[in-house]
Design an enzyme around this catalytic site. Structure first.
Site, PDB file in Angstrom:
ATOM      1  N   ASN A   6       8.221   8.388  -1.409  1.00 31.20           N
ATOM      2  CA  ASN A   6       7.135   9.370  -1.418  1.00 31.20           C
ATOM      3  C   ASN A   6       7.280  10.425  -0.328  1.00 31.20           C
ATOM      4  OD1 ASN A   6       5.905   8.643  -3.768  1.00 31.20           O
ATOM      5  ND2 ASN A   6       4.650   7.066  -2.780  1.00 31.20           N
TER       6      ASN A   6
ATOM      7  N   HIS B 214       7.664  -3.078  -0.300  1.00 27.97           N
ATOM      8  CA  HIS B 214       6.965  -2.172  -1.226  1.00 27.97           C
ATOM      9  C   HIS B 214       7.722  -2.016  -2.534  1.00 27.97           C
ATOM     10  CE1 HIS B 214       5.736   2.051  -2.507  1.00 27.97           C
ATOM     11  NE2 HIS B 214       4.621   1.365  -2.559  1.00 27.97           N
TER      12      HIS B 214
ATOM     13  N   GLU C 244      11.377  -1.250  -1.035  1.00 27.63           N
ATOM     14  CA  GLU C 244      11.482  -0.627   0.288  1.00 27.63           C
ATOM     15  C   GLU C 244      10.983  -1.658   1.311  1.00 27.63           C
ATOM     16  OE1 GLU C 244      11.068   3.999  -0.019  1.00 27.63           O
ATOM     17  OE2 GLU C 244       9.421   3.165  -1.177  1.00 27.63           O
TER      18      GLU C 244
ATOM     19  N   SER D 273       0.892   0.856  -0.401  1.00 31.49           N
ATOM     20  CA  SER D 273       1.615   2.109  -0.635  1.00 31.49           C
ATOM     21  C   SER D 273       1.376   3.140   0.457  1.00 31.49           C
ATOM     22  CB  SER D 273       1.181   2.730  -1.960  1.00 31.49           C
ATOM     23  OG  SER D 273       1.592   1.924  -3.022  1.00 31.49           O
TER      24      SER D 273
HETATM   25  P1  NAD Z   1      -5.277  -3.767  -8.498  1.00 29.67           P
HETATM   26  O1  NAD Z   1      -6.629  -3.216  -8.281  1.00 29.67           O
HETATM   27  O2  NAD Z   1      -4.663  -3.717  -9.856  1.00 29.67           O
HETATM   28  O3  NAD Z   1      -5.257  -5.302  -8.044  1.00 29.67           O
HETATM   29  C1  NAD Z   1      -5.856  -5.784  -6.873  1.00 29.67           C
HETATM   30  C2  NAD Z   1      -6.130  -7.278  -7.035  1.00 29.67           C
HETATM   31  O4  NAD Z   1      -6.599  -7.792  -5.782  1.00 29.67           O
HETATM   32  C3  NAD Z   1      -7.196  -7.612  -8.076  1.00 29.67           C
HETATM   33  O5  NAD Z   1      -6.720  -8.628  -8.917  1.00 29.67           O
HETATM   34  C4  NAD Z   1      -8.383  -8.084  -7.240  1.00 29.67           C
HETATM   35  O6  NAD Z   1      -9.174  -9.090  -7.877  1.00 29.67           O
HETATM   36  C5  NAD Z   1      -7.675  -8.652  -6.028  1.00 29.67           C
HETATM   37  N1  NAD Z   1      -8.488  -8.731  -4.812  1.00 29.67           N
HETATM   38  C6  NAD Z   1      -9.551  -7.994  -4.446  1.00 29.67           C
HETATM   39  N2  NAD Z   1      -9.985  -8.383  -3.229  1.00 29.67           N
HETATM   40  C7  NAD Z   1      -9.188  -9.382  -2.845  1.00 29.67           C
HETATM   41  C8  NAD Z   1      -9.138 -10.204  -1.694  1.00 29.67           C
HETATM   42  N3  NAD Z   1      -9.989 -10.070  -0.690  1.00 29.67           N
HETATM   43  N4  NAD Z   1      -8.195 -11.162  -1.638  1.00 29.67           N
HETATM   44  C9  NAD Z   1      -7.314 -11.318  -2.649  1.00 29.67           C
HETATM   45  N5  NAD Z   1      -7.304 -10.569  -3.755  1.00 29.67           N
HETATM   46  C10 NAD Z   1      -8.234  -9.615  -3.839  1.00 29.67           C
HETATM   47  O7  NAD Z   1      -4.340  -3.041  -7.434  1.00 29.67           O
HETATM   48  P2  NAD Z   1      -2.762  -2.729  -7.484  1.00 29.67           P
HETATM   49  O8  NAD Z   1      -2.535  -1.434  -8.163  1.00 29.67           O
HETATM   50  O9  NAD Z   1      -2.039  -3.927  -7.953  1.00 29.67           O
HETATM   51  O10 NAD Z   1      -2.473  -2.485  -5.932  1.00 29.67           O
HETATM   52  C11 NAD Z   1      -2.406  -3.537  -5.009  1.00 29.67           C
HETATM   53  C12 NAD Z   1      -1.599  -3.113  -3.796  1.00 29.67           C
HETATM   54  O11 NAD Z   1      -0.304  -2.727  -4.238  1.00 29.67           O
HETATM   55  C13 NAD Z   1      -2.162  -1.904  -3.048  1.00 29.67           C
HETATM   56  O12 NAD Z   1      -1.937  -2.096  -1.665  1.00 29.67           O
HETATM   57  C14 NAD Z   1      -1.346  -0.741  -3.573  1.00 29.67           C
HETATM   58  O13 NAD Z   1      -1.213   0.299  -2.623  1.00 29.67           O
HETATM   59  C15 NAD Z   1      -0.020  -1.407  -3.809  1.00 29.67           C
HETATM   60  N6  NAD Z   1       0.857  -0.737  -4.808  1.00 29.67           N
HETATM   61  C16 NAD Z   1       0.373  -0.334  -6.028  1.00 29.67           C
HETATM   62  C17 NAD Z   1       1.223   0.304  -6.943  1.00 29.67           C
HETATM   63  C18 NAD Z   1       0.746   0.755  -8.293  1.00 29.67           C
HETATM   64  O14 NAD Z   1       1.470   1.531  -8.951  1.00 29.67           O
HETATM   65  N7  NAD Z   1      -0.394   0.298  -8.791  1.00 29.67           N
HETATM   66  C19 NAD Z   1       2.581   0.519  -6.590  1.00 29.67           C
HETATM   67  C20 NAD Z   1       3.051   0.057  -5.353  1.00 29.67           C
HETATM   68  C21 NAD Z   1       2.178  -0.552  -4.472  1.00 29.67           C
END
Ligand code: NAD
Length: 299
Positions: free
Chosen positions: A192, A141, A153, A120
């Site tokens: 954003n 994204h 995106e 993000s």
């Molecule tokens: P999250 O913490 O829910 O999930 C992250 C996952 O990655 C976990 O399951 C964890 O075990 C795993 N992980 C940790 N280290 C790892 C590694 N080295 N290799 C593989 N997996 C690994 O996070 P999230 O909210 O799903 O966010 C993940 C990405 O998505 C981020 O880059 C975030 O910016 C992006 N994002 C999040 C949202 C949101 O609303 N949560 C929206 C858009 C984009």
């Protein structure tokens, strides 16, 4: 675009959603996470998603089960990506974790595999070199609750091959997204870049005691025809997220108004359990917030 096999790396909040959405639209999906415990959590999340797809999209039980059958789960990255046409990364938003991941992925993924980051706040050019294949790397994204909020995106970095950019746009459409191409890198993408300044400005009007929440939202709604004002949007985003952003800005800049705003969000909302729509109360109370009352837009 003739992708068939998609890997989703990181099976947390967004990774689970991306994986299920992709399988739901007929692709074979391998899900990778660091260990079996994380994968078990992902399976629980996906069980819940099945219910949401049935409820929100009127999908049948057969359809959601068929989607699940197209998914397989791995804690071994090499196995997960062995046939991947596209690997979508949704691992933690930490530069070092992502850099290490891309170095490893670049070494073990087949040459054909395209890499996409769901980050993000970080830019793809930060990781392009680590991938070892900058021309086959870009950002893809998604928004939380992707089956409802179906924006994708798609953002190039300067080295992304145009063919790859076009293919990933086609892929996004193929999984039910509205694809939004960004031809240049932009922190915050389109959404954003527009939304954050609006929300910041609304919070500043409140903390400066220029006007109250309802007056600020009412102004925006009447003048632009928008269905929600900035504070109604903040309730959806969640007051905790809003607080974290404001608190970080206050710490970084020492700005007195930011500090005052952080304190207001903490004491008046977070400490009182008013976290937004998630808890039924934030700036408004739900399920029938005053801004949805037909009289709200009148005097
Ligand atoms: P999250 O913490 O829910 O999930 C992250 C996952 O990655 C976990 O399951 C964890 O075990 C795993 N992980 C940790 N280290 C790892 C590694 N080295 N290799 C593989 N997996 C690994 O996070 P999230 O909210 O799903 O966010 C993940 C990405 O998505 C981020 O880059 C975030 O910016 C992006 N994002 C999040 C949202 C949101 O609303 N949560 C929206 C858009 C984009």
């Amino acid at each position: 675009m003739n992708y068939k096999n998609i890997t989703v790396a990181g099976s947390g909040v967004l990774g689970s959603q991306i994986a299920f959405q992709t399988a739901f639209h007929g692709f074979n999906v391998t899900v990778y996470d660091i260990n079996d415990e994380a994968l078990e959590k992902a399976k629980e999340r996906i069980e819940k998603l099945k219910g949401r797809y049935q409820e929100d999209l009127k999908a049948t039980e057969e359809e959601v089960n068929a989607a699940y059958d197209r998914m397989s789960f791995y804690s071994d990255l090499a196995k997960a990506v062995s046939e991947a046409d596209l690997a979508i990364e949704a691992i933690p938003e930490v530069v070092q974790i992502k850099t290490d991941f891309y170095k490893k992925l670049g070494e073990i993924a087949p040459e054909k595999t395209i890499f996409a980051t769901n980050s993000s706040t970080l830019l793809p050019s930060q990781f392009a070199e680590a991938t070892g294949r900058p021309e086959k790397f870009l950002a893809l994204h998604f928004a939380n609750e992707i089956w409802l909020n179906n924006t994708a995106e798609v953002m190039k970095h300067p080295g992304t091959d145009m063919k790859v950019f076009d293919e990933v746009i086609e892929f996004a459409k193929a999984i039910g997204m509205v694809a939004l191409p960004l031809h240049k890198e932009q922190p915050g993408y389109i959404l954003n870049s527009l939304l954050v300044p609006l929300l910041d400005a609304a919070e500043m009007l409140l903390v400066r005691e220029v006007a109250d929440v309802e007056t600020i939202d009412k102004t925006w709604m009447i003048a632009t025809g928008a269905p929600k004002g900035p504070f109604a949007i903040l309730d959806v985003v969640g007051i905790t997220t809003a607080y974290n952003i404001v608190h970080a800005k206050a710490e970084a800049t020492g700005n007195e108004e930011m500090k005052k705003l952080a304190k207001l969000l903490k004491t008046e909302y977070i400490d009182k359990g008013k976290l937004g729509t998630a808890t039924g109360e934030g700036f408004y109370t739900y399920p029938n917030p005053s801004y949805m009352d037909p009289d709200f837009l009148k005097n």
